[in-house]
Design an enzyme around this catalytic site. Structure first.
Site, PDB file in Angstrom:
ATOM      1  CE  LYS A  38     -25.893 -11.139  12.390  1.00 41.93           C
ATOM      2  NZ  LYS A  38     -26.350 -12.072  11.304  1.00 41.93           N
ATOM      3  CG  ASP A  65     -23.299 -11.833   8.599  1.00 39.94           C
ATOM      4  OD1 ASP A  65     -22.110 -11.977   8.017  1.00 39.94           O
ATOM      5  OD2 ASP A  65     -23.752 -12.681   9.669  1.00 39.94           O
ATOM      6  CG  LEU A  66     -25.545 -10.103   2.323  1.00 37.95           C
ATOM      7  CD1 LEU A  66     -25.703  -9.318   0.993  1.00 37.95           C
ATOM      8  CD2 LEU A  66     -26.819 -10.932   2.874  1.00 37.95           C
ATOM      9  CE  LYS A  67     -20.808 -15.354   8.224  1.00 35.76           C
ATOM     10  NZ  LYS A  67     -22.397 -14.900   8.704  1.00 35.76           N
ATOM     11  N   GLY A  72     -13.423 -13.196  -8.466  1.00 33.95           N
ATOM     12  CA  GLY A  72     -13.110 -11.576  -8.076  1.00 33.95           C
ATOM     13  C   GLY A  72     -14.324 -10.780  -8.532  1.00 33.95           C
ATOM     14  CB  THR A  74     -19.139 -13.065  -8.867  1.00 36.30           C
ATOM     15  OG1 THR A  74     -18.885 -13.638 -10.273  1.00 36.30           O
ATOM     16  CG2 THR A  74     -20.474 -13.359  -8.359  1.00 36.30           C
ATOM     17  CB  THR A 119     -18.299 -17.431  16.594  1.00 39.07           C
ATOM     18  OG1 THR A 119     -19.672 -17.220  16.226  1.00 39.07           O
ATOM     19  CG2 THR A 119     -17.415 -16.010  16.530  1.00 39.07           C
ATOM     20  NE  ARG A 210     -29.334 -18.144  18.729  1.00 42.44           N
ATOM     21  CZ  ARG A 210     -28.317 -19.054  18.367  1.00 42.44           C
ATOM     22  NH1 ARG A 210     -29.200 -20.103  18.272  1.00 42.44           N
ATOM     23  NH2 ARG A 210     -27.178 -19.129  17.998  1.00 42.44           N
TER      24      ARG A 210
END
Length: 234
Positions: A38, A65-67, A72, A74, A119, A210
């Site tokens: 990731k 993982d760019l969220k 729309g 863009t 999370t 981690r």
């Protein structure tokens, strides 16, 4: 469609590191114990997108993982550009307009994952952010909207995975961060689960950072997590 037959594919190692050189060094230390990596904001903004394309060319799977979350057009054009990198997964926030746009923009081989609730959030954090629903209800609502949009998979806490599976159905991927081997420090994660518990909850992929990146022997930790994710022998 990506091939997830290899049991190592169930573990996604989070390369939450400051430089491509450090990420490459970690990948070398892990070797063939992991097949899926990731790349998030930190590394992505430090040359990680080029690394993603390189890893894909080397036959490894990449989770970007760019969220994404924007208007729309863009989002659609951004996803279309990401599709050229050869990544396997890309995250967007689970807002209906954003999800629909992302699905329009994806190319062959790229799966769109919708992030329900981070999370690191609990009910108090959701309330502080202005949400009227507790975390569990907010996750359920967004999971239902993701399923309606036709999203490929859902990112949620392992604690909500069973409920999300019931809402989203058996064919949609569930990917969970916040996975910590027994005895590991939880860090800033508030809704966590061990790899064995994740297996029992029928989670498809777990994201671990981690506990692996900070280990004296990251290869051994990765191997142990993959082993714990496997069904017990009959």
């Amino acid at each position: 469609m990506p091939d997830f037959a290899d049991p190592r594919d169930r573990l996604i190692v989070a390369l939450d590191l400051p430089s491509v050189a450090e990420a490459e060094a970690l990948i070398d230390r892990i070797g063939d114990a992991a097949t899926f990596y990731k790349i998030g904001y930190r590394l992505g903004y430090a040359g990680g997108l080029a690394l993603a394309a390189d890893l894909a060319r080397r036959g490894l799977k990449v989770f970007l993982d760019l969220k994404l979350h924007d208007i729309g057009n863009t989002v659609e054009e951004g996803v279309r550009a990401v599709s050229d990198l050869g990544a396997t997964f890309l995250t967007v926030h689970a807002y209906p307009q954003t999800m629909r746009a992302a699905l329009r923009g994806r190319g062959a081989g790229l799966k769109i994952l919708a992030v329900t609730v981070l999370t690191s959030y609990d009910d108090a954090d959701a309330a502080e952010a202005g949400y009227a629903l507790p975390v569990g209800e907010l996750v359920a609502r967004r999971a239902a909207q993701a399923a309606e949009a036709g999203i490929d998979g859902i990112v949620c806490s392992a604690a909500e995975a069973e409920r999300v599976r019931a809402i989203a159905g058996p064919d949609r991927l569930i990917v969970t961060p916040g996975i910590r081997p027994a005895g590991a420090d939880h860090g800033d994660q508030k809704r966590v689960m061990t790899p064995g518990q994740a297996r029992a909850a029928w989670i498809d992929h777990v994201v671990v950072g981690r506990p692996i990146t900070g280990a004296a022997d990251p290869r051994a930790v990765a191997q142990a997590i993959v082993a714990e994710m496997q069904p017990a022998a009959p």
